[in-house]
Write a protein that holds these residues in place. Structure first.
Motif: not given
Length: 441
Positions: A116-123, A362-372
């Motif tokens: 989600d580009d909006v959430k990414a740039w919000k970070s 933990i979800p980040h290590h299950i799949s690193s493709r999950i955005p923060s």
């Protein structure tokens, strides 16, 4: 695997510093997690290990990790006891060997992988704004409030790292060039060469808690502390009181030596190094020109040390505990390493916001493709489907004390042996930490 308690009596005295009235224990080991079982002493293969405390008339028995399947009837009870001793909310069951990483990923909702580009740039906006606010606080704070301003600003620039971290995992933007540019810019104030870090970090995810191949934290080798007195003392201090800043040593060792990279990686690493050196050659003189050497210390160095505190602390909490094993490549299991070998740790909400939920790990290590920004949703799904296997904690002093005073030297059967058991004469820093660190959980 559990950390050796043989001489320090940590488990018996516990983080509460009160004797436990249980008389005998035996160590039980299972593929992903090992447990200490409160029952009779295993008779074979164990030397005489009883010590009598005549004053209190309490029988204390040394424990040695012995391969043995935990009894299902009392595993849950013991995991609860263990989690309280270590400062965890929950220590998960060992994941069955037949479960694969794909099995776990398939249970996650598809929406957690969506960018989600909006959430990414919000970070990005949150990090830039909080960092600017931190610098303003430093400029206005009286000397006695500067540590608070540095702590806030150091936490804020840790958010820069998390943004670059998402870019490196290709989970920030659909445009890969944008990701590389944003990642490079986010890492520059931290003096981290983006591509060098990315290549090493990818190997950490591919080989999490693999004994030789993981590029993040490793246990100390016994040969290292036996090699020379000077090195032994340096390691004891580094993995003891200075451990919350040991990422500085890791940063220097892993990211600036071109010989540590594959030939096809070197070109991109050189570009990242050039960007970092440009920041140092241009940015640092400008800061000194405007504010002087003391200004450089106030506005850059101290927040940078604050960032490394979080970098070190987050990383060691994510994968270091007495019950979490490092395994050889022959024994390693990806699903066990990523689900059982990773810790979810909850921090105060302001830290979670500024650091973009990096500790929902933990979800980040299950799949690193999950955005923060999707990690919490993914973690909720894991709790629903795999909850009994998760290691979870809320940050507390007992957790930190466990890591810093126990998780030291690699041992295949026990996972870790503490420095003060192998080198008691040089382990004053560890004994000091045991005395002064609080036990609040």
């Amino acid at each position: 695997m559990a950390c050796r308690v043989a001489d320090s009596m940590f488990l018996f005295m516990g983080p509460h510093q009160k004797p436990i009235s249980v008389h005998k224990i035996a160590a039980h080991y299972s593929p992903g997690t090992s447990y200490w079982k409160w029952d009779g002493l295993v008779a074979k293969g164990i030397k005489r290990q009883q010590y009598l405390n005549s004053r209190r008339k309490i029988e204390l028995v040394q424990a040695v990790a012995v391969p043995f399947s935990p009894a299902p009837a009392d595993t849950a009870e013991y995991r609860k006891e263990l989690s309280e001793s270590y400062g965890f909310k929950q220590i998960g069951e060992s994941l069955p060997k037949n479960v694969t990483l794909k099995d776990i990923i398939d249970t996650l909702p598809k929406k957690v992988f969506e960018i989600d580009d909006v959430k990414a740039w919000k970070s990005v906006l949150i990090s830039v704004t909080s960092y600017a606010l931190g610098l303003f606080m430093i400029s206005k704070a009286p000397s006695y409030l500067l540590p608070l301003a540095w702590a806030f600003t150091g936490t804020a620039i840790t958010g820069f790292f998390v943004i670059g971290h998402d870019c490196a995992h290709k989970s920030f933007s659909r445009n890969k060039l944008v990701e590389d540019i944003v990642g490079t810019l986010a890492f520059m104030p931290l003096i981290y060469p983006y591509e060098a870090w990315r290549f090493k970090h990818d190997r950490h995810h591919a080989k999490t808690n693999m004994l030789f191949e993981d590029t993040a934290w490793h246990p100390v080798w016994e040969e290292e502390i036996e090699s020379s007195p000077a090195l032994r003392k340096a390691i004891i201090y580094g993995y003891g009181p200075f451990r919350p800043w040991m990422s500085i040593a890791h940063w220097l060792m892993w990211h600036f030596d071109l010989n540590k990279f594959r030939p096809n990686e070197v070109k991109r690493v050189k570009i990242s190094l050039a960007c970092v050196f440009a920041f140092m050659l241009i940015g640092w003189p400008l800061i000194i020109y405007k504010t002087g050497i003391m200004g450089w210390i106030k506005f850059w160095l101290m927040p940078w040390l604050g960032y490394h505190f979080w970098m070190s602390t987050f990383t060691m909490v994510h994968h270091t505990a007495p019950h979490i094993p490092f395994k050889s490549s022959e024994e390693w299991n990806a699903a066990q390493a990523q689900l059982n070998g990773t810790v979810h740790c909850t921090y105060p909400r302001w830290i979670e916001i500024l650091c973009h939920d990096i500790n929902v790990h933990i979800p980040h290590h299950i799949s690193s493709r999950i955005p923060s920004y999707n990690l919490r949703t993914a973690h909720k799904s894991l709790q629903e489907n795999w909850g009994k296997y998760l290691n979870e904690a809320t940050w507390n002093w007992r957790l930190m004390k466990t890591i810093m005073t126990i998780c030291h030297v690699y041992n295949k059967e026990q996972n870790y042996v503490a420095f003060d058991q192998l080198a008691p004469e040089d382990s004053y820093p560890i004994k000091f930490l045991k005395k002064v660190m609080p036990d609040f959980a």
